[in-house]
Motif scaffolding. Structure first.
Motif, PDB file in Angstrom:
ATOM      1  N   TRP A   1       0.837  -1.049  -0.093  1.00  0.00           N
ATOM      2  CA  TRP A   1      -0.134   0.277  -0.031  1.00  0.00           C
ATOM      3  C   TRP A   1       1.105   0.799   0.103  1.00  0.00           C
ATOM      4  CZ3 TRP A   1       0.877   3.834   3.620  1.00  0.00           C
ATOM      5  CH2 TRP A   1       1.115   2.909   5.531  1.00  0.00           C
ATOM      6  N   PHE A   2       1.781   0.665   0.630  1.00  0.00           N
ATOM      7  CA  PHE A   2       3.351   2.692   0.622  1.00  0.00           C
ATOM      8  C   PHE A   2       3.339   2.528  -0.693  1.00  0.00           C
ATOM      9  CE2 PHE A   2       7.099   4.314   2.463  1.00  0.00           C
ATOM     10  CZ  PHE A   2       6.177   5.200   2.535  1.00  0.00           C
ATOM     11  N   GLY A   3       3.533   1.764  -1.091  1.00  0.00           N
ATOM     12  CA  GLY A   3       3.836   2.314  -2.679  1.00  0.00           C
ATOM     13  C   GLY A   3       2.924   2.191  -4.041  1.00  0.00           C
ATOM     14  N   GLN A   4       1.486   2.396  -3.374  1.00  0.00           N
ATOM     15  CA  GLN A   4       0.534   2.496  -4.275  1.00  0.00           C
ATOM     16  C   GLN A   4       0.126   3.618  -4.056  1.00  0.00           C
ATOM     17  OE1 GLN A   4      -1.050   0.683  -6.416  1.00  0.00           O
ATOM     18  NE2 GLN A   4       0.216  -0.972  -6.344  1.00  0.00           N
ATOM     19  N   LEU A   5       1.007   4.013  -3.274  1.00  0.00           N
ATOM     20  CA  LEU A   5       0.727   5.958  -2.725  1.00  0.00           C
ATOM     21  C   LEU A   5       1.222   6.504  -4.089  1.00  0.00           C
ATOM     22  CD1 LEU A   5       0.995   5.975   0.397  1.00  0.00           C
ATOM     23  CD2 LEU A   5      -0.676   6.702  -0.346  1.00  0.00           C
TER      24      LEU A   5
END
Length: 334
Positions: free
Chosen positions: A170-174
């Protein structure tokens, strides 16, 4: 009685035939590299349409250059105020990028706290560089070259000489979420360069930065706070490098500290090539942004044509030599 009044002759407008060549030369000098970029893309499209004219190539050229955009922006901050050259930016970027997964995955820090710590460390590195160069008076190249080597060693120590991954998806999807065919990280880089261009063109700070870069002593006599601006440039460069490192680490889910110095040559090539675009003879953010995508197009096209991995080094090195030569000639003319 004689008329003693003087009569001013009306200004004779310059013939359009004389004005047009001047305007054409000015326009051509601003847009020549963009024209070469278009021709280069057209050549690759004609030679390898099945691989070059694809959505994947488009995303690679424009969506895969965020790290280089942030690195070039960080370098520009110091170049504009006359500090040639900060050799530690790539290593500072790499340290910030590796600190995020090391702190989160290895030491179990909250990912947001790890990201904040990485940015703070990178900014402090910029502060140390600035103090040594501006306050102590040590040569810029010596300080930043030594600092870059030191930071690379710290990054390798922190990662135990290994790539570190495992950041939350989810951190990368930001930064990877798709907007109009490109990741959010592309728009972050675009906003950074547009904001930088606005500061330089429309604010007293930007004008003072240019003034300091042109003539430090005259700026001081004019009341410009030269020391503060130079120190602030190093701090800002560290901050931008840290932000770029965190964004890159998030996008890839981790980082390999050995990769950082790969960006060193491309970021200089982009910054100097940018002096031949839009504002000839001057370092400028929008010209540098175009230069980043120019370089990405050239390297990708050559790789798709079957060139070996060494072609990127040859291309970046050749462009850097040509770009520095062009910058020198344009500066003399200006």
């Amino acid at each position: 009685m004689a008329d003693t009044s003087t009569t001013t002759a009306p200004a004779v407008p310059q013939p359009a035939a004389q004005r047009r060549p001047v305007r054409f030369r000015e326009l051509s000098s601003r847009l020549s590299v963009i024209g070469v970029w278009i021709l280069m893309a057209a050549l690759f499209a004609a030679l390898i349409p099945q691989t070059f004219l694809t959505a994947g190539s488009f995303r690679t050229i424009f969506g895969g250059q965020t790290a280089l955009v942030f690195l070039a922006a960080a370098l520009l901050v110091t170049l504009i105020v006359g500090e040639f050259v900060d050799m530690s930016i790539a290593a500072n970027f790499g340290l910030a990028a590796i600190l995020v997964p090391v702190l989160h995955v290895t030491h179990h820090w909250d990912v947001w706290l790890a990201a904040l710590a990485a940015i703070v460390v990178a900014t402090l590195v910029g502060l140390v560089n600035g103090l040594l160069v501006v306050k102590v008076g040590v040569n810029t190249i010596v300080v930043t070259l030594g600092m870059g080597t030191f930071l690379l060693g710290i990054a390798l120590l922190a990662s135990n000489l290994q790539p570190v991954s495992g950041l939350p998806a989810w951190f990368g999807q930001l930064v990877l979420v798709n907007v109009l065919g490109l990741p959010v990280s592309f728009y972050l880089g675009l906003l950074l360069m547009l904001g930088f261009a606005y500061v330089l063109a429309f604010t007293p700070l930007g004008r003072n930065m240019r003034f300091v870069g042109e003539n430090r002593e005259v700026s001081r006599l004019a009341g410009v706070r030269v020391t503060r601006i130079r120190l602030g440039a190093f701090i800002t460069a560290g901050l931008i490098a840290g932000l770029g490192g965190v964004i890159t680490s998030a996008a890839t889910g981790g980082f390999d500290p050995n990769v950082a110095n790969v960006y060193l040559l491309p970021m200089f090539a982009a910054a100097f090539l940018g002096t031949a675009i839009l504002q000839p003879g001057r370092f400028n953010p929008l010209g540098t942004l175009v230069a980043v995508y120019f370089l990405a197009t050239g390297v990708l096209g050559l790789q798709l044509l079957g060139a070996a991995s060494w072609v990127s080094s040859v291309f970046y090195g050749g462009v850097l030599v040509i770009a520095v030569t062009i910058s020198t000639v344009l500066n003399r003319a200006r």
